[in-house]
Design a protein around this motif. Sequence first.
Motif, short mmCIF file in Angstrom:
data_model
loop_
_atom_site.label_atom_id
_atom_site.label_comp_id
_atom_site.label_asym_id
_atom_site.label_seq_id
_atom_site.Cartn_x
_atom_site.Cartn_y
_atom_site.Cartn_z
N SER A 1 3.01 -0.51 9.07
CA SER A 1 3.10 0.34 7.74
C SER A 1 3.49 -0.58 6.40
O SER A 1 2.94 -0.05 5.39
N TRP A 2 4.04 -1.68 6.48
CA TRP A 2 3.88 -2.59 5.30
C TRP A 2 2.78 -3.35 4.94
O TRP A 2 2.32 -3.33 3.42
N THR A 3 1.77 -3.74 5.93
CA THR A 3 0.59 -4.38 5.39
C THR A 3 -0.54 -3.51 5.38
O THR A 3 -1.66 -3.66 5.14
N ARG A 4 -0.38 -2.32 6.29
CA ARG A 4 -1.70 -1.52 6.41
C ARG A 4 -2.68 -1.95 7.21
O ARG A 4 -3.77 -1.68 7.32
N THR A 5 -2.28 -3.08 7.83
CA THR A 5 -3.25 -3.85 8.85
C THR A 5 -2.28 -4.06 10.16
O THR A 5 -1.52 -4.32 10.24
N PRO A 6 -3.11 -3.52 11.37
CA PRO A 6 -2.17 -3.79 12.58
C PRO A 6 -2.13 -5.28 13.05
O PRO A 6 -2.86 -6.13 12.43
N PRO A 7 -1.08 -5.61 13.82
CA PRO A 7 -0.80 -6.84 13.97
C PRO A 7 -1.93 -7.87 14.81
O PRO A 7 -1.84 -9.02 14.91
N ILE A 8 -2.84 -6.97 15.39
CA ILE A 8 -3.98 -7.60 16.08
C ILE A 8 -5.11 -7.44 15.40
O ILE A 8 -5.32 -6.38 15.01
N GLY B 1 4.93 2.15 -1.05
CA GLY B 1 5.23 1.59 -2.26
C GLY B 1 5.36 0.16 -1.86
O GLY B 1 4.63 -0.62 -2.89
N ALA B 2 5.96 -0.40 -0.77
CA ALA B 2 6.04 -1.68 -0.63
C ALA B 2 4.75 -2.28 -0.43
O ALA B 2 4.22 -3.32 -0.72
N HIS B 3 3.84 -1.41 0.24
CA HIS B 3 2.35 -1.83 0.60
C HIS B 3 1.76 -2.11 -0.65
O HIS B 3 0.88 -3.07 -0.96
N ARG B 4 1.95 -1.13 -1.68
CA ARG B 4 1.08 -1.24 -3.01
C ARG B 4 1.70 -2.26 -3.95
O ARG B 4 1.48 -2.19 -5.04
N GLY B 5 2.74 -3.21 -3.40
CA GLY B 5 3.14 -4.24 -4.32
C GLY B 5 4.66 -4.46 -4.90
O GLY B 5 4.92 -5.09 -5.44
N ASP B 6 5.26 -3.07 -4.54
CA ASP B 6 6.68 -3.18 -4.91
C ASP B 6 7.52 -4.11 -4.11
O ASP B 6 7.92 -3.97 -2.97
N ALA C 1 -2.29 -11.51 5.69
CA ALA C 1 -2.49 -10.00 5.50
C ALA C 1 -1.42 -9.25 4.77
O ALA C 1 -1.57 -8.05 4.22
N ARG C 2 -0.35 -9.51 4.69
CA ARG C 2 1.01 -9.00 4.01
C ARG C 2 0.62 -8.83 2.59
O ARG C 2 -0.10 -9.68 2.16
N PRO C 3 1.22 -7.77 2.00
CA PRO C 3 0.95 -7.73 0.47
C PRO C 3 1.42 -8.70 -0.34
O PRO C 3 1.13 -8.81 -1.50
N TRP C 4 2.85 -8.94 -0.05
CA TRP C 4 3.74 -10.16 -0.76
C TRP C 4 4.20 -11.07 0.30
O TRP C 4 4.66 -10.22 1.56
#
Length: 267
Positions: A193-200, A83-88, A226-229
Amino acid sequence: MDRIVAQLGLADPVLLHDRRGTTFYRAGDAALKITAEWMAGREGEVMRLLDTEFYRDHGWDGERSWLLLRRIDGTRLWDALDGAHRGDDRPGTRRRILGMAAAAAYALAELHAAGWAHGDLQPDHILYEGDRTHVIDLACAQGPADVPFYVHPGGIAHTLAPEIADAALTPGEHVTTTLPADVWSLGASLWWSWTRTPPIAYTDPDAGRPGQLADIAAIRRTPASARPWPFPEFEELLMACLASDPADRPTAKELIASVMETAERRH
Ligand SMILES: Nc1ncnc2c1ncn2[C@@H]1O[C@H](COP(=O)(O)OP(=O)(O)OP(=O)(O)O)[C@@H](O)[C@H]1O
Ligand SMILES: [Mg+2]
């Protein structure tokens, strides 16, 4: 029916998955992991030594090994942050994220206090079950006791610490894992998990594991955008875990304290 399932007398087994040499069954309140070689047995040895709450039994069956666990009725970190990834970004969600980070740090600190490094921490290996948080899959763990040796190639790439990736670049070499490397992996698991993008940021997404390991070792960081918010306090905690120099990372125990402090400052 698999003869291990039959020998253990598990009623109504349900096959959960069968991949990469691991078969997983659920039967009532139990979970059974069977591996083609002795990794499940090795994991059982580690869990028995640690007296892990959800460990039940383990054993060998010829070339194969098995591990019987209590079934955890929980949510994986990956799913918990969907949910957090999708903008919550509501205040309650922010509080919940910090709570999940603290709980994961607590579970990791317990493992570290016993002298064991996990070696393959990733979003699917952190399970939230009510007010309990579990770090699972201790098959690769390294610690102070004599459990069967195997040549550890390093864990999953996306959460691997740079100094471990560097060591893992030499094929066939045993990689010694460390507590600070687990802290990177925890930060990387939360970030991913939060960004769905690895840190590298990989140079070539098709380069496979050797290319990924080289980019991780070179610390080619994914930009913060890359973070969603924006969540500056959380990002600061993650960046501390993702410090290039292992000596600059907090211990898991220090991380609990700084997450709690951050959570309190927000109120
Ligand atoms: N005790 C348990 N109760 C409930 N689910 C579990 C339990 N142990 C593992 N699982 C689930 O099964 C998945 C695979 O478990 P684990 O990581 O230990 O095995 P694995 O050999 O690494 O399998 P794979 O590499 O295929 O994920 C976990 O991500 C988790 O979702
Ligand atoms: Mg696993």
